[in-house]
Write a protein that holds these residues in place. Structure first.
Motif, PDB file in Angstrom:
ATOM      1  N   ARG A  14       0.830  -1.208   0.000  1.00 13.72           N
ATOM      2  CA  ARG A  14       0.000   0.000   0.000  1.00 13.72           C
ATOM      3  C   ARG A  14       0.867   1.261   0.000  1.00 13.72           C
ATOM      4  O   ARG A  14       0.594   2.208  -0.726  1.00 13.72           O
ATOM      5  CB  ARG A  14      -0.941   0.005   1.198  1.00 13.72           C
ATOM      6  CG  ARG A  14      -2.137  -0.911   1.029  1.00 13.72           C
ATOM      7  CD  ARG A  14      -3.261  -0.553   1.982  1.00 13.72           C
ATOM      8  NE  ARG A  14      -3.670  -1.353   3.087  1.00 13.72           N
ATOM      9  CZ  ARG A  14      -3.488  -2.640   3.337  1.00 13.72           C
ATOM     10  NH1 ARG A  14      -2.773  -3.370   2.562  1.00 13.72           N
ATOM     11  NH2 ARG A  14      -3.985  -3.234   4.387  1.00 13.72           N
ATOM     12  N   VAL A  15       1.894   1.263   0.807  1.00 16.81           N
ATOM     13  CA  VAL A  15       2.786   2.423   0.870  1.00 16.81           C
ATOM     14  C   VAL A  15       3.448   2.655  -0.491  1.00 16.81           C
ATOM     15  O   VAL A  15       3.498   3.789  -0.983  1.00 16.81           O
ATOM     16  CB  VAL A  15       3.847   2.246   1.983  1.00 16.81           C
ATOM     17  CG1 VAL A  15       4.926   3.310   1.887  1.00 16.81           C
ATOM     18  CG2 VAL A  15       3.183   2.281   3.349  1.00 16.81           C
ATOM     19  N   ALA A  22       1.927   9.351  -5.926  1.00 18.23           N
ATOM     20  CA  ALA A  22       2.416  10.694  -5.604  1.00 18.23           C
ATOM     21  C   ALA A  22       3.583  11.073  -6.506  1.00 18.23           C
ATOM     22  O   ALA A  22       3.657  12.204  -7.009  1.00 18.23           O
ATOM     23  CB  ALA A  22       2.827  10.763  -4.132  1.00 18.23           C
ATOM     24  N   GLY A  23       4.501  10.137  -6.736  1.00 21.30           N
ATOM     25  CA  GLY A  23       5.640  10.408  -7.616  1.00 21.30           C
ATOM     26  C   GLY A  23       5.196  10.695  -9.032  1.00 21.30           C
ATOM     27  O   GLY A  23       5.700  11.621  -9.688  1.00 21.30           O
ATOM     28  N   ASP A  59       6.739  11.759   4.306  1.00 19.95           N
ATOM     29  CA  ASP A  59       5.908  12.464   5.289  1.00 19.95           C
ATOM     30  C   ASP A  59       4.498  12.674   4.743  1.00 19.95           C
ATOM     31  O   ASP A  59       3.502  12.495   5.442  1.00 19.95           O
ATOM     32  CB  ASP A  59       6.509  13.834   5.623  1.00 19.95           C
ATOM     33  CG  ASP A  59       7.850  13.755   6.316  1.00 19.95           C
ATOM     34  OD1 ASP A  59       8.094  12.766   7.033  1.00 19.95           O
ATOM     35  OD2 ASP A  59       8.660  14.683   6.130  1.00 19.95           O
ATOM     36  N   TYR A  60       4.425  13.095   3.479  1.00 20.85           N
ATOM     37  CA  TYR A  60       3.142  13.349   2.833  1.00 20.85           C
ATOM     38  C   TYR A  60       2.287  12.079   2.794  1.00 20.85           C
ATOM     39  O   TYR A  60       1.108  12.107   3.135  1.00 20.85           O
ATOM     40  CB  TYR A  60       3.387  13.896   1.424  1.00 20.85           C
ATOM     41  CG  TYR A  60       2.144  14.051   0.593  1.00 20.85           C
ATOM     42  CD1 TYR A  60       1.225  15.063   0.862  1.00 20.85           C
ATOM     43  CD2 TYR A  60       1.880  13.173  -0.458  1.00 20.85           C
ATOM     44  CE1 TYR A  60       0.076  15.203   0.097  1.00 20.85           C
ATOM     45  CE2 TYR A  60       0.742  13.307  -1.226  1.00 20.85           C
ATOM     46  CZ  TYR A  60      -0.164  14.316  -0.946  1.00 20.85           C
ATOM     47  OH  TYR A  60      -1.290  14.447  -1.697  1.00 20.85           O
ATOM     48  N   VAL A  61       2.878  10.969   2.383  1.00 19.90           N
ATOM     49  CA  VAL A  61       2.135   9.708   2.307  1.00 19.90           C
ATOM     50  C   VAL A  61       1.707   9.272   3.705  1.00 19.90           C
ATOM     51  O   VAL A  61       0.575   8.811   3.896  1.00 19.90           O
ATOM     52  CB  VAL A  61       2.965   8.619   1.585  1.00 19.90           C
ATOM     53  CG1 VAL A  61       2.335   7.246   1.729  1.00 19.90           C
ATOM     54  CG2 VAL A  61       3.116   8.984   0.106  1.00 19.90           C
ATOM     55  N   ALA A  62       2.566   9.441   4.691  1.00 20.27           N
ATOM     56  CA  ALA A  62       2.199   9.083   6.070  1.00 20.27           C
ATOM     57  C   ALA A  62       1.011   9.926   6.535  1.00 20.27           C
ATOM     58  O   ALA A  62       0.111   9.420   7.218  1.00 20.27           O
ATOM     59  CB  ALA A  62       3.394   9.283   6.999  1.00 20.27           C
ATOM     60  N   ALA A  66      -2.666   8.625   7.772  1.00 19.86           N
ATOM     61  CA  ALA A  66      -3.253   9.035   9.051  1.00 19.86           C
ATOM     62  C   ALA A  66      -4.634   9.642   8.844  1.00 19.86           C
ATOM     63  O   ALA A  66      -5.579   9.324   9.580  1.00 19.86           O
ATOM     64  CB  ALA A  66      -2.334  10.033   9.745  1.00 19.86           C
ATOM     65  N   GLU A  67      -4.768  10.512   7.832  1.00 20.47           N
ATOM     66  CA  GLU A  67      -6.061  11.152   7.562  1.00 20.47           C
ATOM     67  C   GLU A  67      -7.134  10.134   7.189  1.00 20.47           C
ATOM     68  O   GLU A  67      -8.299  10.325   7.483  1.00 20.47           O
ATOM     69  CB  GLU A  67      -5.912  12.168   6.426  1.00 20.47           C
ATOM     70  CG  GLU A  67      -5.181  13.426   6.819  1.00 20.47           C
ATOM     71  CD  GLU A  67      -4.898  14.332   5.630  1.00 20.47           C
ATOM     72  OE1 GLU A  67      -5.303  14.010   4.487  1.00 20.47           O
ATOM     73  OE2 GLU A  67      -4.268  15.385   5.848  1.00 20.47           O
ATOM     74  N   ARG A  68      -6.736   9.067   6.538  1.00 23.44           N
ATOM     75  CA  ARG A  68      -7.690   8.047   6.096  1.00 23.44           C
ATOM     76  C   ARG A  68      -7.879   6.942   7.134  1.00 23.44           C
ATOM     77  O   ARG A  68      -8.509   5.937   6.856  1.00 23.44           O
ATOM     78  CB  ARG A  68      -7.231   7.443   4.775  1.00 23.44           C
ATOM     79  CG  ARG A  68      -7.265   8.472   3.663  1.00 23.44           C
ATOM     80  CD  ARG A  68      -6.892   7.894   2.356  1.00 23.44           C
ATOM     81  NE  ARG A  68      -6.989   8.919   1.323  1.00 23.44           N
ATOM     82  CZ  ARG A  68      -6.736   8.715   0.064  1.00 23.44           C
ATOM     83  NH1 ARG A  68      -6.376   7.520  -0.355  1.00 23.44           N
ATOM     84  NH2 ARG A  68      -6.842   9.689  -0.805  1.00 23.44           N
ATOM     85  N   GLY A  69      -7.276   7.115   8.295  1.00 22.32           N
ATOM     86  CA  GLY A  69      -7.424   6.111   9.343  1.00 22.32           C
ATOM     87  C   GLY A  69      -6.660   4.830   9.052  1.00 22.32           C
ATOM     88  O   GLY A  69      -7.014   3.769   9.562  1.00 22.32           O
ATOM     89  N   GLN A  70      -5.631   4.925   8.226  1.00 20.95           N
ATOM     90  CA  GLN A  70      -4.860   3.745   7.833  1.00 20.95           C
ATOM     91  C   GLN A  70      -3.438   3.793   8.404  1.00 20.95           C
ATOM     92  O   GLN A  70      -2.541   3.128   7.883  1.00 20.95           O
ATOM     93  CB  GLN A  70      -4.783   3.658   6.300  1.00 20.95           C
ATOM     94  CG  GLN A  70      -6.122   3.494   5.630  1.00 20.95           C
ATOM     95  CD  GLN A  70      -6.014   3.625   4.117  1.00 20.95           C
ATOM     96  OE1 GLN A  70      -5.219   4.387   3.602  1.00 20.95           O
ATOM     97  NE2 GLN A  70      -6.839   2.862   3.415  1.00 20.95           N
ATOM     98  N   ALA A  71      -3.220   4.533   9.456  1.00 22.57           N
ATOM     99  CA  ALA A  71      -1.883   4.675  10.025  1.00 22.57           C
ATOM    100  C   ALA A  71      -1.281   3.334  10.426  1.00 22.57           C
ATOM    101  O   ALA A  71      -0.062   3.151  10.375  1.00 22.57           O
ATOM    102  CB  ALA A  71      -1.905   5.634  11.216  1.00 22.57           C
TER     103      ALA A  71
END
Length: 145
Positions: A14-15, A22-23, A59-62, A66-71
């Motif tokens: 997923r990461v 993003a890239g 940092d952006y992907v993290a 976090a915003e999507r509750g997938q931390a």
């Protein structure tokens, strides 16, 4: 064991997908803006390239996770206990290979420089010595003509 753990890691997958998206968004319009995957050797660039706010792509992907509750997906590293041990060997092998290439390249440059200097005329050698002296560079060793 480490390779199997990496390949089977859903969190890492997923990461990597988010990093790829993003890239590609950042590189849209460029040849690299339509990448089909992430080269493992390029992962370091994601952490070192910084945006306007000082954050990097990781940092952006993290933040997105976090915003999507997938931390919790970012905890995949904790599930890969053999990764640190495997990385130690990969880095050593990579470093040794890079060092071999550097030594080979240096030997080639030294041989070419020696051959070029040997082909210089006496007058050219004197001019080169004068330039080295003027620049503060150590004198070159004598080359037999």
């Amino acid at each position: 064991a480490a390779v199997a753990a990496l390949v089977g890691s859903e969190g890492l997958g997923r990461v990597l997908r988010y990093l790829l998206k993003a890239g590609n968004a950042l590189n849209s319009g460029l040849a690299s803006g339509d990448a089909a995957g992430v080269a493992l050797g390029s992962l370091g660039a994601f952490a070192t390239a910084r945006g306007k706010g000082g954050a990097n792509l990781v940092d952006y992907v993290a933040e997105i996770f976090a915003e999507r509750g997938q931390a919790a997906d970012l905890d995949f590293v904790d599930a890969l206990p053999s990764l640190a041990e495997a990385a130690r060997y990969v880095d050593d092998d990579h470093t040794r290979g890079a060092l071999r290439k550097l030594r080979s390249g240096l030997a080639q440059v030294q041989a070419e420089a020696k051959a070029a200097e040997a082909s210089l005329s006496s007058a050219d050698r004197k001019r080169a010595a004068a330039l080295r002296k003027k620049s503060g560079e150590a004198p070159a060793p004598e080359v037999a003509s």
